[in-house]
Design a protein around this motif. Sequence first.
Motif, PDB file in Angstrom:
ATOM      1  N   GLY A  65       0.831  -1.187   0.000  1.00  0.00           N
ATOM      2  CA  GLY A  65       0.000   0.000   0.000  1.00  0.00           C
ATOM      3  C   GLY A  65       0.868   1.240   0.000  1.00  0.00           C
ATOM      4  O   GLY A  65       1.908   1.288   0.661  1.00  0.00           O
ATOM      5  N   ASP A 124       0.637   5.464   0.475  1.00  0.00           N
ATOM      6  CA  ASP A 124      -0.086   6.690   0.805  1.00  0.00           C
ATOM      7  C   ASP A 124       0.588   7.793   0.001  1.00  0.00           C
ATOM      8  O   ASP A 124       1.714   8.195   0.290  1.00  0.00           O
ATOM      9  CB  ASP A 124       0.006   6.974   2.302  1.00  0.00           C
ATOM     10  CG  ASP A 124      -0.787   8.192   2.735  1.00  0.00           C
ATOM     11  OD1 ASP A 124      -0.967   9.114   1.898  1.00  0.00           O
ATOM     12  OD2 ASP A 124      -1.205   8.244   3.896  1.00  0.00           O
ATOM     13  N   ASN A 125      -0.078   8.257  -1.060  1.00  0.00           N
ATOM     14  CA  ASN A 125       0.507   9.253  -1.957  1.00  0.00           C
ATOM     15  C   ASN A 125       0.669  10.617  -1.303  1.00  0.00           C
ATOM     16  O   ASN A 125       1.445  11.434  -1.783  1.00  0.00           O
ATOM     17  CB  ASN A 125      -0.351   9.395  -3.217  1.00  0.00           C
ATOM     18  CG  ASN A 125      -0.270   8.175  -4.086  1.00  0.00           C
ATOM     19  OD1 ASN A 125       0.799   7.781  -4.527  1.00  0.00           O
ATOM     20  ND2 ASN A 125      -1.411   7.540  -4.321  1.00  0.00           N
ATOM     21  N   SER A 150       5.143   3.855   1.886  1.00  0.00           N
ATOM     22  CA  SER A 150       4.571   2.578   1.455  1.00  0.00           C
ATOM     23  C   SER A 150       4.679   1.590   2.610  1.00  0.00           C
ATOM     24  O   SER A 150       5.550   1.711   3.471  1.00  0.00           O
ATOM     25  CB  SER A 150       5.281   2.043   0.217  1.00  0.00           C
ATOM     26  OG  SER A 150       6.602   1.686   0.509  1.00  0.00           O
ATOM     27  N   GLY A 192      -4.933   2.960   6.229  1.00  0.00           N
ATOM     28  CA  GLY A 192      -5.375   4.353   6.175  1.00  0.00           C
ATOM     29  C   GLY A 192      -6.885   4.408   6.292  1.00  0.00           C
ATOM     30  O   GLY A 192      -7.464   3.849   7.227  1.00  0.00           O
ATOM     31  N   ASP A 211     -13.340   2.892   0.649  1.00  0.00           N
ATOM     32  CA  ASP A 211     -12.975   4.018   1.506  1.00  0.00           C
ATOM     33  C   ASP A 211     -14.040   4.067   2.594  1.00  0.00           C
ATOM     34  O   ASP A 211     -15.237   3.993   2.293  1.00  0.00           O
ATOM     35  CB  ASP A 211     -12.964   5.314   0.692  1.00  0.00           C
ATOM     36  CG  ASP A 211     -12.418   6.493   1.466  1.00  0.00           C
ATOM     37  OD1 ASP A 211     -12.877   6.722   2.608  1.00  0.00           O
ATOM     38  OD2 ASP A 211     -11.553   7.200   0.930  1.00  0.00           O
ATOM     39  N   ARG A 265      -5.812   9.233  -3.002  1.00  0.00           N
ATOM     40  CA  ARG A 265      -4.725   9.236  -2.021  1.00  0.00           C
ATOM     41  C   ARG A 265      -3.937   7.929  -1.972  1.00  0.00           C
ATOM     42  O   ARG A 265      -2.729   7.946  -1.784  1.00  0.00           O
ATOM     43  CB  ARG A 265      -5.287   9.537  -0.633  1.00  0.00           C
ATOM     44  CG  ARG A 265      -4.216   9.562   0.433  1.00  0.00           C
ATOM     45  CD  ARG A 265      -4.696  10.064   1.754  1.00  0.00           C
ATOM     46  NE  ARG A 265      -3.614  10.026   2.736  1.00  0.00           N
ATOM     47  CZ  ARG A 265      -3.721  10.498   3.954  1.00  0.00           C
ATOM     48  NH1 ARG A 265      -4.851  11.045   4.364  1.00  0.00           N
ATOM     49  NH2 ARG A 265      -2.704  10.426   4.774  1.00  0.00           N
ATOM     50  N   TYR A 266      -4.608   6.801  -2.095  1.00  0.00           N
ATOM     51  CA  TYR A 266      -3.966   5.509  -1.853  1.00  0.00           C
ATOM     52  C   TYR A 266      -3.822   4.684  -3.128  1.00  0.00           C
ATOM     53  O   TYR A 266      -4.683   4.705  -4.005  1.00  0.00           O
ATOM     54  CB  TYR A 266      -4.785   4.686  -0.855  1.00  0.00           C
ATOM     55  CG  TYR A 266      -4.942   5.353   0.485  1.00  0.00           C
ATOM     56  CD1 TYR A 266      -3.895   5.382   1.403  1.00  0.00           C
ATOM     57  CD2 TYR A 266      -6.148   5.961   0.835  1.00  0.00           C
ATOM     58  CE1 TYR A 266      -4.048   5.985   2.637  1.00  0.00           C
ATOM     59  CE2 TYR A 266      -6.308   6.573   2.069  1.00  0.00           C
ATOM     60  CZ  TYR A 266      -5.252   6.583   2.964  1.00  0.00           C
ATOM     61  OH  TYR A 266      -5.404   7.191   4.185  1.00  0.00           O
ATOM     62  N   ASP A 267      -2.732   3.926  -3.181  1.00  0.00           N
ATOM     63  CA  ASP A 267      -2.532   2.879  -4.181  1.00  0.00           C
ATOM     64  C   ASP A 267      -2.350   1.580  -3.417  1.00  0.00           C
ATOM     65  O   ASP A 267      -1.677   1.545  -2.374  1.00  0.00           O
ATOM     66  CB  ASP A 267      -1.284   3.126  -5.027  1.00  0.00           C
ATOM     67  CG  ASP A 267      -1.443   4.276  -5.999  1.00  0.00           C
ATOM     68  OD1 ASP A 267      -2.570   4.512  -6.460  1.00  0.00           O
ATOM     69  OD2 ASP A 267      -0.430   4.936  -6.298  1.00  0.00           O
ATOM     70  N   VAL A 268      -2.947   0.512  -3.931  1.00  0.00           N
ATOM     71  CA  VAL A 268      -2.802  -0.819  -3.344  1.00  0.00           C
ATOM     72  C   VAL A 268      -2.606  -1.782  -4.502  1.00  0.00           C
ATOM     73  O   VAL A 268      -3.318  -1.706  -5.502  1.00  0.00           O
ATOM     74  CB  VAL A 268      -4.047  -1.221  -2.526  1.00  0.00           C
ATOM     75  CG1 VAL A 268      -3.941  -2.665  -2.053  1.00  0.00           C
ATOM     76  CG2 VAL A 268      -4.247  -0.284  -1.347  1.00  0.00           C
TER      77      VAL A 268
END
Length: 127
Positions: free
Chosen positions: A40, A42-43, A48, A62, A90, A116-119
Amino acid sequence: MIRALLALALTAGPAGAALSAGEVTNPEVTVAAGVIHLRGLDNLNGISRDLEVRVGETLSFGQLEIEAEACRVPRDDPKGDAEAFLRIRDVRDTAPRFSGWMFASSPALSALDHPRYDVWVVSCSMS
C-alpha cells in the motif's frame, strides 16, 4: 500469463461488468492460496507499507478497508504470478472503490482508483 489476461478480458463481458470471485476463466492451472501479500502507498506522505491479509478477512490501511475474497497461484509454480480478488472501500463511502481481480504481474491492468492511496498485489502464499 498474457493468455490468462486475454482469457479474462474475453470472459469479462461488456465493459464495466462486474465479476465475482468464481467467474474467471484461466487456461493456466491454478490453486487457491490462503494469504495475500499486498503493498500500500499513501501518496500524500509517500510512505509505502507491506500488508498481509488472509482470504476471508478484512484489513485496514489508512482510510481503506481491504476485503480479501480469493487468491490463486500457478499450481506448478506457487511462487509465480499471483491473482487476487479484492474489494476495497474508503470508509467514507458506501460503495467499494474497487471490486475485482488484481494481478501481481500487471498491477496497472486492474487498479484501485483512489486520489490518495494505491494498493497492489505482490504475491500469495499458502499460509
